[in-house]
Design a protein around this motif. Structure first.
Motif, PDB file in Angstrom:
ATOM      1  N   CYS A  25     -23.678  46.570  28.716  1.00  0.00           N
ATOM      2  CA  CYS A  25     -24.110  47.049  29.105  1.00  0.00           C
ATOM      3  C   CYS A  25     -24.111  46.057  30.373  1.00  0.00           C
ATOM      4  O   CYS A  25     -24.577  45.232  30.914  1.00  0.00           O
ATOM      5  N   THR A  26     -23.672  47.011  31.887  1.00  0.00           N
ATOM      6  CA  THR A  26     -24.146  46.326  32.726  1.00  0.00           C
ATOM      7  C   THR A  26     -24.440  47.312  34.038  1.00  0.00           C
ATOM      8  O   THR A  26     -25.567  46.860  35.228  1.00  0.00           O
ATOM      9  N   THR A  27     -25.022  47.675  33.132  1.00  0.00           N
ATOM     10  CA  THR A  27     -26.223  49.135  34.539  1.00  0.00           C
ATOM     11  C   THR A  27     -27.255  48.425  34.663  1.00  0.00           C
ATOM     12  O   THR A  27     -27.580  47.846  33.409  1.00  0.00           O
ATOM     13  N   PRO A  28     -28.184  48.185  35.598  1.00  0.00           N
ATOM     14  CA  PRO A  28     -28.926  48.180  36.213  1.00  0.00           C
ATOM     15  C   PRO A  28     -30.395  48.817  34.757  1.00  0.00           C
ATOM     16  O   PRO A  28     -30.242  50.203  34.581  1.00  0.00           O
ATOM     17  N   GLU A  29     -31.929  47.854  34.986  1.00  0.00           N
ATOM     18  CA  GLU A  29     -32.299  49.040  34.361  1.00  0.00           C
ATOM     19  C   GLU A  29     -33.010  49.975  34.453  1.00  0.00           C
ATOM     20  O   GLU A  29     -33.350  51.025  33.548  1.00  0.00           O
ATOM     21  N   VAL A  30     -32.921  50.202  35.825  1.00  0.00           N
ATOM     22  CA  VAL A  30     -33.860  51.195  36.660  1.00  0.00           C
ATOM     23  C   VAL A  30     -32.913  52.381  36.146  1.00  0.00           C
ATOM     24  O   VAL A  30     -33.467  53.984  36.168  1.00  0.00           O
ATOM     25  N   VAL A  31     -31.817  52.897  35.736  1.00  0.00           N
ATOM     26  CA  VAL A  31     -30.767  53.988  35.331  1.00  0.00           C
ATOM     27  C   VAL A  31     -30.825  53.923  33.904  1.00  0.00           C
ATOM     28  O   VAL A  31     -30.575  55.223  33.279  1.00  0.00           O
ATOM     29  N   HIS A  32     -31.549  52.931  33.227  1.00  0.00           N
ATOM     30  CA  HIS A  32     -31.581  53.815  31.409  1.00  0.00           C
ATOM     31  C   HIS A  32     -32.746  54.927  31.658  1.00  0.00           C
ATOM     32  O   HIS A  32     -34.046  54.263  32.464  1.00  0.00           O
ATOM     33  N   THR A  33     -32.094  55.718  30.716  1.00  0.00           N
ATOM     34  CA  THR A  33     -33.447  56.522  30.346  1.00  0.00           C
ATOM     35  C   THR A  33     -34.757  55.986  29.212  1.00  0.00           C
ATOM     36  O   THR A  33     -35.891  56.207  29.389  1.00  0.00           O
ATOM     37  N   PHE A  34     -34.672  55.223  28.541  1.00  0.00           N
ATOM     38  CA  PHE A  34     -35.242  54.881  27.090  1.00  0.00           C
ATOM     39  C   PHE A  34     -35.488  53.557  27.522  1.00  0.00           C
ATOM     40  O   PHE A  34     -34.665  52.587  27.399  1.00  0.00           O
ATOM     41  N   ARG A  35     -36.592  53.189  27.479  1.00  0.00           N
ATOM     42  CA  ARG A  35     -37.303  51.385  27.718  1.00  0.00           C
ATOM     43  C   ARG A  35     -37.790  51.745  26.383  1.00  0.00           C
ATOM     44  O   ARG A  35     -38.587  52.471  26.198  1.00  0.00           O
ATOM     45  N   ILE A  36     -37.744  50.330  25.719  1.00  0.00           N
ATOM     46  CA  ILE A  36     -38.902  49.958  24.770  1.00  0.00           C
ATOM     47  C   ILE A  36     -39.545  48.752  24.944  1.00  0.00           C
ATOM     48  O   ILE A  36     -38.604  47.897  24.914  1.00  0.00           O
ATOM     49  N   ASP A  37     -40.895  48.199  24.342  1.00  0.00           N
ATOM     50  CA  ASP A  37     -41.391  46.874  24.094  1.00  0.00           C
ATOM     51  C   ASP A  37     -40.220  46.277  23.077  1.00  0.00           C
ATOM     52  O   ASP A  37     -39.916  46.909  22.156  1.00  0.00           O
ATOM     53  N   CYS A  38     -40.178  45.095  22.810  1.00  0.00           N
ATOM     54  CA  CYS A  38     -39.275  44.153  21.935  1.00  0.00           C
ATOM     55  C   CYS A  38     -40.029  44.020  20.632  1.00  0.00           C
ATOM     56  O   CYS A  38     -39.179  44.400  19.213  1.00  0.00           O
ATOM     57  N   GLU A  39     -41.473  44.577  20.448  1.00  0.00           N
ATOM     58  CA  GLU A  39     -42.243  44.940  19.219  1.00  0.00           C
ATOM     59  C   GLU A  39     -41.641  45.825  18.486  1.00  0.00           C
ATOM     60  O   GLU A  39     -41.907  45.680  17.322  1.00  0.00           O
ATOM     61  N   ALA A  40     -41.442  47.118  19.152  1.00  0.00           N
ATOM     62  CA  ALA A  40     -41.044  48.309  18.526  1.00  0.00           C
ATOM     63  C   ALA A  40     -39.651  47.763  17.634  1.00  0.00           C
ATOM     64  O   ALA A  40     -39.300  48.870  16.658  1.00  0.00           O
ATOM     65  N   VAL A  41     -38.956  46.824  17.349  1.00  0.00           N
ATOM     66  CA  VAL A  41     -37.514  46.117  16.870  1.00  0.00           C
ATOM     67  C   VAL A  41     -38.186  45.106  16.320  1.00  0.00           C
ATOM     68  O   VAL A  41     -37.748  44.709  15.188  1.00  0.00           O
ATOM     69  N   GLY A  42     -38.790  44.649  16.017  1.00  0.00           N
ATOM     70  CA  GLY A  42     -39.748  43.653  14.968  1.00  0.00           C
ATOM     71  C   GLY A  42     -39.572  42.995  15.526  1.00  0.00           C
ATOM     72  O   GLY A  42     -39.389  41.685  15.244  1.00  0.00           O
ATOM     73  N   CYS A  43     -38.912  42.255  16.958  1.00  0.00           N
ATOM     74  CA  CYS A  43     -39.031  40.977  17.879  1.00  0.00           C
ATOM     75  C   CYS A  43     -40.677  40.109  17.614  1.00  0.00           C
ATOM     76  O   CYS A  43     -41.686  40.767  18.285  1.00  0.00           O
ATOM     77  N   GLN A  44     -40.496  38.728  17.492  1.00  0.00           N
ATOM     78  CA  GLN A  44     -41.750  38.386  17.573  1.00  0.00           C
ATOM     79  C   GLN A  44     -42.874  37.505  18.867  1.00  0.00           C
ATOM     80  O   GLN A  44     -42.797  37.107  18.976  1.00  0.00           O
ATOM     81  N   CYS A  45     -41.772  37.563  20.163  1.00  0.00           N
ATOM     82  CA  CYS A  45     -41.948  36.656  20.890  1.00  0.00           C
ATOM     83  C   CYS A  45     -43.099  36.739  21.477  1.00  0.00           C
ATOM     84  O   CYS A  45     -43.358  36.097  21.947  1.00  0.00           O
ATOM     85  N   GLY A  46     -43.308  37.874  20.655  1.00  0.00           N
ATOM     86  CA  GLY A  46     -44.132  38.298  22.206  1.00  0.00           C
ATOM     87  C   GLY A  46     -45.339  38.219  21.215  1.00  0.00           C
ATOM     88  O   GLY A  46     -47.082  37.608  22.198  1.00  0.00           O
ATOM     89  N   GLN A  47     -45.316  37.546  20.517  1.00  0.00           N
ATOM     90  CA  GLN A  47     -46.768  37.629  19.604  1.00  0.00           C
ATOM     91  C   GLN A  47     -46.971  36.285  19.704  1.00  0.00           C
ATOM     92  O   GLN A  47     -48.358  35.462  19.595  1.00  0.00           O
TER      93      GLN A  47
END
Length: 64
Positions: free
Chosen positions: A34-56
Motif C-alpha cells: 500500500c502506498t496510499t496516504p494515511e488520511v485516505v484510509h477509511t479504517f484506523r486502529i491502534d496496534c494493541e487491537a492486533v496484539g502489538c506490545q510496543c505501546g505497553q
C-alpha cells in the motif's frame, strides 16, 4: 446498484486496508504494498487491537 465502494466508483485515491497506528513504529497498512496516504484510509486502529506490545513497553517506562 453496484458492488464498488463510493471511492472506487468516483475514481478517488483510497485503500481498502486498515491503518495500524504504532506507538514506537511507523504506521502500517494491512494491504500489501500500500502506498496510499494515511488520511485516505477509511479504517484506523491502534496496534494493541492486533496484539502489538510496543505501546505497553512505552507505558511501563513512563510509570518508572
Amino acid at each position: 446498484m453496484t458492488i464498488q465502494c463510493r471511492e472506487c466508483g468516483a475514481g478517488l485515491e483510497h485503500c481498502h486496508g486498515t491503518v495500524i497506528h504504532h506507538v514506537r513504529y511507523r504506521i502500517e497498512c494491512t494491504e500489501d504494498d500500500c502506498t496510499t496516504p494515511e488520511v485516505v484510509h477509511t479504517f484506523r486502529i491502534d496496534c494493541e487491537a492486533v496484539g502489538c506490545q510496543c505501546g505497553q513497553s512505552a507505558a511501563g517506562r513512563a510509570a518508572i
